[in-house]
Design a protein around this motif. Structure first.
Motif, PDB file in Angstrom:
ATOM      1  N   GLY A  82       0.790  -1.223   0.000  1.00 62.85           N
ATOM      2  CA  GLY A  82       0.000   0.000   0.000  1.00 62.85           C
ATOM      3  C   GLY A  82       0.822   1.273   0.000  1.00 62.85           C
ATOM      4  O   GLY A  82       0.264   2.375   0.086  1.00 62.85           O
ATOM      5  N   MET A  83       2.155   1.135  -0.111  1.00 58.98           N
ATOM      6  CA  MET A  83       3.006   2.325  -0.083  1.00 58.98           C
ATOM      7  C   MET A  83       4.396   1.959  -0.572  1.00 58.98           C
ATOM      8  O   MET A  83       4.767   0.780  -0.637  1.00 58.98           O
ATOM      9  N   ASP A  84       5.175   2.961  -0.908  1.00 61.59           N
ATOM     10  CA  ASP A  84       6.594   2.790  -1.177  1.00 61.59           C
ATOM     11  C   ASP A  84       7.248   2.429   0.148  1.00 61.59           C
ATOM     12  O   ASP A  84       7.195   3.188   1.116  1.00 61.59           O
ATOM     13  N   LEU A  85       7.863   1.257   0.232  1.00 61.46           N
ATOM     14  CA  LEU A  85       8.363   0.752   1.506  1.00 61.46           C
ATOM     15  C   LEU A  85       9.536   1.561   2.048  1.00 61.46           C
ATOM     16  O   LEU A  85       9.834   1.493   3.247  1.00 61.46           O
ATOM     17  N   ARG A  86      10.195   2.331   1.203  1.00 64.92           N
ATOM     18  CA  ARG A  86      11.335   3.132   1.653  1.00 64.92           C
ATOM     19  C   ARG A  86      11.022   4.620   1.706  1.00 64.92           C
ATOM     20  O   ARG A  86      11.529   5.328   2.576  1.00 64.92           O
ATOM     21  N   ASP A  87      10.216   5.099   0.810  1.00 68.31           N
ATOM     22  CA  ASP A  87      10.020   6.541   0.655  1.00 68.31           C
ATOM     23  C   ASP A  87       8.608   6.969   1.029  1.00 68.31           C
ATOM     24  O   ASP A  87       8.124   8.001   0.563  1.00 68.31           O
ATOM     25  N   TRP A  88       7.942   6.197   1.875  1.00 64.34           N
ATOM     26  CA  TRP A  88       6.533   6.442   2.170  1.00 64.34           C
ATOM     27  C   TRP A  88       6.290   7.767   2.884  1.00 64.34           C
ATOM     28  O   TRP A  88       5.289   8.433   2.628  1.00 64.34           O
ATOM     29  N   LYS A  89       7.192   8.154   3.741  1.00 73.35           N
ATOM     30  CA  LYS A  89       6.966   9.377   4.522  1.00 73.35           C
ATOM     31  C   LYS A  89       6.952  10.610   3.612  1.00 73.35           C
ATOM     32  O   LYS A  89       6.090  11.491   3.741  1.00 73.35           O
ATOM     33  N   ARG A  90       7.896  10.675   2.689  1.00 70.12           N
ATOM     34  CA  ARG A  90       7.944  11.834   1.783  1.00 70.12           C
ATOM     35  C   ARG A  90       6.712  11.925   0.895  1.00 70.12           C
ATOM     36  O   ARG A  90       6.283  13.012   0.506  1.00 70.12           O
TER      37      ARG A  90
END
Length: 401
Positions: A82-90
């Motif tokens: 459901g998200m980019d596993l490394r860059d999810w916060k940005r």
């Protein structure tokens, strides 16, 4: 079912509780579908990865597998998270969602599955060869593997694909059997097919008409890998197609022996109906989404060519696997994309990400599958058209006919 000695040991719990649970699922499915026996598989691809779709119930289901010591026996990849596993916060993914999503991926890792989260596993090493028996669950990946590669898989559910990965087996039925792979409808294509969106539009129209049957396309003169994956993805979305043939192009369509004697003929002479039905009336665009199924390097290069050094005014997501993103980085493509203000987003897609929590309302895409699912799964207004139109929308914030 006729089980081997080892399979009976699995079913009886002699190889552990996790394997027993997996074999119980497979035997039940085999009996439902009338399979005489199991068949060994070369690889698996497991759906049910995004926390948006799984929720807490699905997460607990996966934890039960890990507690029972379940481990996969064959190369296995995962569907998009459901998200980019490394860059999810940005990218603005909420912390609470991210926490649960990482727990889901960790559960799969404990079962020996590499966290390769993609709907195009054939682009990142999970590549079967003609005739291989596999157990894949993502609809577009199933369609591509069966049709373009000539491997053998049914459209598995997430639990059954995981059970197959754990046991290394799947029931022998459906598209694993040669007699079930013949075309049930002849699709005479009499309209021009040029862009990826045209293939998506064709797949949408045919899928609506034939449901889960097997289409045999005539009249498609040429099609590259990206066009074929777009066709299969749309067929699987609007219908439930898991296998198609294209005369003279796909490996099993070299003779009319692959057409059933009672096959009906459907003529497609226009794509206007698809473009009309998949388009809303919105003109304002705040998200442009490319890569459904996940983008190849060739598609990323095409986006760069169309941007021509311009900066985007909307959010532009090019979704792909982390492996393809890394390849793009090594070739200098990632830098070019990021200089435009766009993002190559790994591990996820616009459909299984919590888009509705990110404030987006109006999306443009060249993907028939995304255009079909986005209104119901994400609450988005959609504009569907060529990649050229999508890139223009990204730099102008407007959709122009």
């Amino acid at each position: 079912m006729n089980l081997t000695r080892e399979e009976r040991q699995m079913l009886n719990g002699e190889q552990g509780e996790g394997i027993q649970k997996a074999m119980e699922i497979l035997v039940a499915l085999g009996e439902i579908y009338g399979a005489e026996k199991m068949i060994e598989i070369k690889s698996a691809q497991v759906a049910g990865v995004s926390y948006k779709n799984l929720g807490d119930v699905g997460l607990e289901f996966l934890k039960e597998w890990t507690e029972k010591g379940a481990m996969v026996r064959v190369p296995t990849t995962l569907n998009p998270a459901g998200m980019d596993l490394r860059d999810w916060k940005r990218l603005g993914i909420p912390d609470g969602f991210a926490e649960k999503q990482l727990m889901v991926v960790k559960a799969y890792e404990r079962m020996g599955i590499k966290p390769t989260c993609t709907c195009t596993p054939y682009l990142v090493g999970n590549l079967p060869v003609f005739g291989d028996h596999i157990a894949w669950s993502e609809s577009s990946a199933v369609c591509y593997a069966n049709s373009v590669i000539g491997a053998r898989t049914n459209r598995e559910g997430g639990p059954s694909a995981l059970a197959a990965a754990i046991t290394g087996r799947t029931p022998l039925h459906g598209y694993h059997l040669e007699e079930n792979r013949r075309g049930e409808f002849i699709i005479e294509v009499k309209c021009k097919l040029d862009k990826i969106s045209d293939f998506g539009a064709l797949g949408y129209l045919v899928g609506k008409k034939i449901g889960h049957s097997v289409p045999y396309f005539e009249g498609i003169r040429r099609a590259d890998m990206d066009q074929l994956k777009a066709l299969g993805a749309a067929l699987a979305a609007s219908g439930a197609v898991a296998l198609f043939h294209v005369e003279g192009i796909t490996p099993e369509a070299r003779s009319h022996d692959m057409i059933s004697e009672d096959a009906e003929t459907i003529v497609i002479d226009s794509l206007e109906e698809a473009y009309w039905e998949l388009n809303s009336k919105t003109r304002e665009i705040d998200l442009v989404a490319i890569g459904c199924p996940h983008a190849s390097l060739a598609e990323i290069k095409r986006v760069i060519d169309l941007l021509k050094g311009r900066e985007v005014k909307t959010r532009l997501w090019i979704t792909t696997s982390s492996e393809v993103k890394e390849m793009a980085k090594r070739k200098g493509l990632l830098g070019e994309i990021e200089r435009s203000g766009a993002d190559i987003v790994a591990d996820t897609c616009m459909i299984v990400a919590p888009i509705e929590k990110l404030g987006f309302r109006n999306m443009a895409t060249n993907a028939g599958k995304a255009a079909f699912y986005a209104p119901s799964h994400c609450g988005l207004n959609v504009r569907f058209g060529s990649l050229e139109k999508c890139i223009e929308a990204a730099v102008t914030e407007r959709w122009e006919w």
